[in-house]
Design a protein around this motif. Structure first.
Motif, PDB file in Angstrom:
ATOM      1  N   ARG A   1      -8.287 -41.901 -27.552  1.00 41.59           N
ATOM      2  CA  ARG A   1      -8.651 -40.943 -28.601  1.00 41.59           C
ATOM      3  C   ARG A   1      -8.708 -41.618 -29.963  1.00 41.59           C
ATOM      4  O   ARG A   1      -8.024 -42.607 -30.218  1.00 41.59           O
ATOM      5  CB  ARG A   1      -7.660 -39.778 -28.641  1.00 41.59           C
ATOM      6  CG  ARG A   1      -7.871 -38.786 -27.515  1.00 41.59           C
ATOM      7  CD  ARG A   1      -7.193 -37.462 -27.770  1.00 41.59           C
ATOM      8  NE  ARG A   1      -7.623 -36.462 -26.810  1.00 41.59           N
ATOM      9  CZ  ARG A   1      -7.247 -35.195 -26.842  1.00 41.59           C
ATOM     10  NH1 ARG A   1      -6.425 -34.765 -27.785  1.00 41.59           N
ATOM     11  NH2 ARG A   1      -7.697 -34.338 -25.946  1.00 41.59           N
ATOM     12  N   ALA A   2      -9.547 -41.042 -30.821  1.00 43.35           N
ATOM     13  CA  ALA A   2      -9.657 -41.527 -32.195  1.00 43.35           C
ATOM     14  C   ALA A   2      -8.625 -40.824 -33.068  1.00 43.35           C
ATOM     15  O   ALA A   2      -8.154 -39.736 -32.749  1.00 43.35           O
ATOM     16  CB  ALA A   2     -11.069 -41.257 -32.724  1.00 43.35           C
TER      17      ALA A   2
ATOM     18  N   MET B   1     -14.139 -43.245 -37.473  1.00 42.62           N
ATOM     19  CA  MET B   1     -15.109 -42.680 -36.537  1.00 42.62           C
ATOM     20  C   MET B   1     -15.188 -41.168 -36.730  1.00 42.62           C
ATOM     21  O   MET B   1     -14.237 -40.538 -37.212  1.00 42.62           O
ATOM     22  CB  MET B   1     -14.724 -43.012 -35.101  1.00 42.62           C
ATOM     23  CG  MET B   1     -14.813 -44.485 -34.782  1.00 42.62           C
ATOM     24  SD  MET B   1     -14.389 -44.854 -33.073  1.00 42.62           S
ATOM     25  CE  MET B   1     -14.741 -46.604 -33.015  1.00 42.62           C
TER      26      MET B   1
ATOM     27  N   PHE C   1     -15.121 -37.500 -35.411  1.00 47.86           N
ATOM     28  CA  PHE C   1     -14.588 -36.771 -34.267  1.00 47.86           C
ATOM     29  C   PHE C   1     -14.103 -35.400 -34.704  1.00 47.86           C
ATOM     30  O   PHE C   1     -13.866 -35.135 -35.890  1.00 47.86           O
ATOM     31  CB  PHE C   1     -13.440 -37.549 -33.609  1.00 47.86           C
ATOM     32  CG  PHE C   1     -12.214 -37.687 -34.461  1.00 47.86           C
ATOM     33  CD1 PHE C   1     -11.179 -36.763 -34.384  1.00 47.86           C
ATOM     34  CD2 PHE C   1     -12.082 -38.748 -35.351  1.00 47.86           C
ATOM     35  CE1 PHE C   1     -10.042 -36.887 -35.177  1.00 47.86           C
ATOM     36  CE2 PHE C   1     -10.955 -38.884 -36.143  1.00 47.86           C
ATOM     37  CZ  PHE C   1      -9.935 -37.949 -36.051  1.00 47.86           C
TER      38      PHE C   1
ATOM     39  N   GLN D   1     -15.735 -37.048 -29.747  1.00 48.26           N
ATOM     40  CA  GLN D   1     -16.106 -38.163 -30.607  1.00 48.26           C
ATOM     41  C   GLN D   1     -17.624 -38.283 -30.606  1.00 48.26           C
ATOM     42  O   GLN D   1     -18.257 -38.252 -29.559  1.00 48.26           O
ATOM     43  CB  GLN D   1     -15.489 -39.464 -30.104  1.00 48.26           C
ATOM     44  CG  GLN D   1     -13.980 -39.468 -30.045  1.00 48.26           C
ATOM     45  CD  GLN D   1     -13.442 -40.740 -29.400  1.00 48.26           C
ATOM     46  OE1 GLN D   1     -14.116 -41.767 -29.361  1.00 48.26           O
ATOM     47  NE2 GLN D   1     -12.230 -40.662 -28.881  1.00 48.26           N
TER      48      GLN D   1
ATOM     49  N   GLY E   1     -17.909 -44.168 -30.349  1.00 48.32           N
ATOM     50  CA  GLY E   1     -16.514 -43.790 -30.227  1.00 48.32           C
ATOM     51  C   GLY E   1     -15.628 -44.955 -29.813  1.00 48.32           C
ATOM     52  O   GLY E   1     -16.029 -46.120 -29.814  1.00 48.32           O
ATOM     53  N   THR E   2     -14.378 -44.641 -29.441  1.00 51.03           N
ATOM     54  CA  THR E   2     -13.428 -45.671 -29.047  1.00 51.03           C
ATOM     55  C   THR E   2     -13.706 -46.112 -27.614  1.00 51.03           C
ATOM     56  O   THR E   2     -14.411 -45.444 -26.868  1.00 51.03           O
ATOM     57  CB  THR E   2     -11.993 -45.140 -29.137  1.00 51.03           C
ATOM     58  OG1 THR E   2     -11.827 -44.104 -28.161  1.00 51.03           O
ATOM     59  CG2 THR E   2     -11.705 -44.573 -30.504  1.00 51.03           C
TER      60      THR E   2
ATOM     61  N   ALA F   1     -21.772 -39.378 -27.400  1.00 50.39           N
ATOM     62  CA  ALA F   1     -20.472 -38.785 -27.698  1.00 50.39           C
ATOM     63  C   ALA F   1     -19.527 -39.027 -26.536  1.00 50.39           C
ATOM     64  O   ALA F   1     -19.930 -39.454 -25.451  1.00 50.39           O
ATOM     65  CB  ALA F   1     -20.619 -37.289 -27.962  1.00 50.39           C
ATOM     66  N   SER F   2     -18.250 -38.743 -26.795  1.00 54.13           N
ATOM     67  CA  SER F   2     -17.230 -38.713 -25.757  1.00 54.13           C
ATOM     68  C   SER F   2     -16.501 -37.376 -25.861  1.00 54.13           C
ATOM     69  O   SER F   2     -16.214 -36.912 -26.966  1.00 54.13           O
ATOM     70  CB  SER F   2     -16.222 -39.853 -25.923  1.00 54.13           C
ATOM     71  OG  SER F   2     -16.842 -41.107 -25.802  1.00 54.13           O
TER      72      SER F   2
END
Length: 738
Positions: free
Chosen positions: A62-63, A69, A71, A158, A162-163, A173-174
């Motif tokens: 997770r960010a 970023m 999110f 995200q 993303g991460t 996206a995530s």
């Protein structure tokens, strides 16, 4: 309490009886070993500590506010307000850059989500850090996990690369879902929804709370059904979720088992353009059992071990079983398409027949995800994590009835293939706080993919091939705190992604190229007591992006091809303002440009002559609107009563990559009304009534569609098909919590 515990224990026992012995023994063995490792003296637990243990499992993917970023976090309390029966994409509709759609038109059954114009195959979805995207198609089928939002504790969306995460590469996206909720006290809850199109939802949730300071068991059972807005687009959905956990002082183990069973009548073909004004709910399918029938079972063994004051180890074992089919009636189909001989009766040769066929998918997905978390004071933290996952999928087609053939050919398989896909990744993330204001982070991921297909596809062509990929995905970011409530950030991230199964089939014998994305983001955040504001600029530069060609394959699916250069650039704005004690206003807007530098359209010629080739430069990417806006204003006259007005605007979208207005979706502006009222009578803890009126002004619109062109009899014909969304409709729900 004892009665509730007994009921839950019996439910779990009944559920376990349905396991295969092999899977049950393996999981039970792993669970026994892990639980035994916790049999040491521990102190009593508090709810805050357990919540921290739950969150550490998903924290590595997770960010956070210091990662530079874009999110959005969505929490359980927000989901509950909207979770009256519609699928997960519709619950996320108000987030920035999001566009959702429903095949059946009402948000139940097959639904989809696009973020920044990217389709579901480019949106990475994880459940407690475990990949959920189908390994081959790379899509996310929310219909296979109905009412899953009722078990979600939090969701992070995200945008962009993303991460580093597990599973398919994220190109738009995530969506990271955490189900590890925790309730200190035992409870029981039931929700019942009734709505338009005979929509019904019923679920029962229960928890033991924390038993003996260490144990907790949560359970949910759900059933949803709907006739759908589109003719015969019915859905019959069932699911359950069971989670049992043990919590020590600094360690825990949790076993999750959840399953979804769906049976939906197909509404995949869409409505022809010529019928949009006269018969918007048209469905060409009339065969009684023209259904998609699929079940997916998930098992997760999640744990966290504190090694010492600086290191924590978080391993997760997982296994997913999927199996099912979709059934089709085919009128006057050629025997030759199935490798069957023509039927000869006397002097007559019959080359075609009516038949019913099923296309099957039977797959297993299993593996391990893990992370090592390192904390060294306030200045430096790090994660080392990754995953090893294996997919084993069988595809085959069966004829289960035919009008003109011998019974010996019933259950005849006309194609069959097996796919093995191994996905391995390892990543390392580091965060360094230079001083009170300045923070840097670095995120390096190495990922390998091995994909091996053997056998034949629908048109009986040989699709045997083996492909291996190696990807390096670096990400860097900086965050600077301007003052206590505001900050600026920037990040640069690289993503790489392998083609999907359909890309390999449609382009065989030549393999399509992997896609590459370089994502640059700049942003500003303000988080005040009554006002918050986010501004994020992004530039996503693609190399070899797979985009629609305008052609379709033998079963009507759009064919994709690599284009050397394309990009998405945009500005995302979001704000929330509590401008009065009882009033809250939130809104978001995305302005974007989404372009392909050079695109070649191929128009198939069925006259036997050469296909027509059309060339375009700096053309728009399909399904990428230049403007997306969402907004909500809520009013709470009392603590237990809330009204909310929700609005969504999406500008024109092109259905292919030619920027042709005649192949586009019109802009739409939809307004919804939500109301909820809660009371706490003596007989129950909580009684809540909720009403959701969708599309309040009965706006007629289409949120998805497809188009293709061809040449026949010297004429170019373009066929447009649309997925109309329902007019004014409602969902009325009641919740009882014991």
């Amino acid at each position: 309490m004892k009665k509730l515990t007994t009921i839950i224990q019996l439910s779990i026992f009944s559920f376990l009886l349905n396991f295969s012995k092999k899977v049950l023994l393996r999981i039970s063995y792993c669970l026994l070993i892990t639980v035994n490792s916790f049999l040491f003296s521990v102190q009593a637990q508090d709810s805050t500590k357990i919540r921290e243990l739950n969150e550490v499992v998903v924290s590595s993917t997770r960010a956070n506010q210091k990662m530079g970023m874009a999110f959005t976090n969505v929490y359980q309390k927000d989901l509950k307000k909207l979770n009256l029966g519609q699928d997960m994409p519709f619950l996320l509709n108000q987030l920035p850059s999001v566009v959702v759609s429903s095949d059946a038109g009402a948000g139940v059954g097959y639904t989809g989500i696009r973020i920044r114009g990217t389709d579901p195959t480019r949106i990475n979805v994880t459940l407690n850090g475990v990949p959920y995207n189908d390994s081959e198609s790379q899509g996310t089928y929310w219909v296979n996990m109905p009412d899953f939002a009722s078990s979600a504790q939090s969701i992070q969306v995200q945008r962009g690369v993303g991460t580093s995460t597990n599973g398919a590469g994220a190109f738009g996206a995530s969506i990271n879902i955490n189900t590890l909720s925790y309730q200190q006290d035992a409870y029981g809850e039931t929700n019942f929804t009734v709505g338009s199109f005979n929509t019904l939802k019923t679920n029962v949730l229960a928890s033991t709370g924390l038993l003996n300071n260490h144990f907790v068991v949560d359970a949910r059972l759900s059933k949803l059904s709907s006739d759908g807005y589109i003719d015969r687009a019915s859905s019959d959905l069932k699911s359950f979720y069971v989670s049992a956990g043990y919590y020590g002082k600094d360690n825990f183990v949790r076993f999750n088992a959840f399953s979804g069973k769906e049976k939906t009548y197909q509404a995949w073909e869409g409505v022809p353009e010529s019928l949009l004004t006269t018969n918007r709910t048209f469905n060409p399918y009339t065969y009684d059992n023209q259904v998609d029938d699929y079940q997916q079972d998930h098992y997760q063994l999640i744990s966290s071990f504190k090694i010492n004051q600086k290191w924590t180890f978080n391993p997760t074992l997982h296994y997913t079983k999927g199996r099912g089919f979709y059934e089709q009636f085919k009128e006057q189909d050629k025997f030759a398409n199935y490798g069957l001989p023509n039927v000869v009766i006397g002097t007559e040769t019959i080359k075609k027949t009516d038949l019913v066929r099923r296309k099957w998918l039977d797959n297993d997905f299993y593996g391990i995800t893990y992370s090592f978390d390192y904390h060294s004071g306030k200045k430096f933290t790090a994660n080392i994590g990754g995953a090893w996952n294996k997919y084993d999928g069988n595809h085959f087609g069966e004829i289960i009835w035919a009008k003109n053939t011998s019974t010996a050919n019933i259950r005849y398989r006309w194609y069959e293939s097996n796919a093995l896909k191994t996905d391995f990744n390892i990543f390392s993330k580091a965060y360094y706080q230079v001083n009170d204001a300045l923070n840097f982070f670095a995120d390096l991921q190495y990922r390998t993919v091995s994909y091996d297909i053997k056998g034949t596809a629908d048109k009986r062509q040989d699709i045997t091939q083996k492909t291996d990929y190696q990807f390096f995905n670096p990400k860097f970011g900086v965050n600077y705190q301007l003052d206590k409530s505001s900050s600026i950030y920037a990040s640069y991230a690289v993503g790489n992604k392998e083609p999907s199964r359909q890309d390999f089939i449609d382009n065989a014998p030549k393999s399509p190229l992997a896609e590459n994305l370089q994502d640059l983001e700049f942003g500003y955040r303000l988080a005040g007591q009554t006002f918050s504001f986010d501004a994020n600029f992004y530039y996503m530069n693609y190399k070899n992006q797979l985009i629609l060609t305008g052609q379709v394959n033998g079963v009507g699916e759009a064919i994709r091809v690599n284009v050397p250069k394309s990009y998405r650039a945009g500005l995302e704005l979001s704000a929330s303002w509590k401008f009065a004690p009882k009033w809250q206003l939130s809104a978001n807007t995305t302005f974007s440009q989404n372009k392909i530098k050079n695109f070649t359209e191929t128009v198939v010629n069925y006259d036997g002559d050469a296909d027509k080739i059309n060339k375009f430069s700096k053309t728009d990417i399909s399904f990428s609107p230049n403007l997306i806006s969402g907004g909500q204003i809520s009013f709470s006259p009392t603590k237990n009563l809330e009204f909310a007005w929700l609005s969504k605007y999406v500008s024109k979208q092109f259905m292919d990559n030619t920027s042709d207005d005649n192949r586009s979706l019109n802009a739409f502006f939809v307004n919804d009304l939500r109301a909820s009222f809660s009371i706490k009578p003596k007989i129950v803890k909580e009684l809540t009534f909720s009403l959701l009126v969708n599309n309040l002004f009965n706006h007629l619109y289409e949120s998805n569609g497809y188009t293709y062109s061809y040449i026949y009899d010297k004429q170019v014909t373009t066929e447009n098909f649309y997925y109309p969304q329902a007019g004014t409709n409602f969902l009325l729900a009641v919740k009882v919590r014991l």
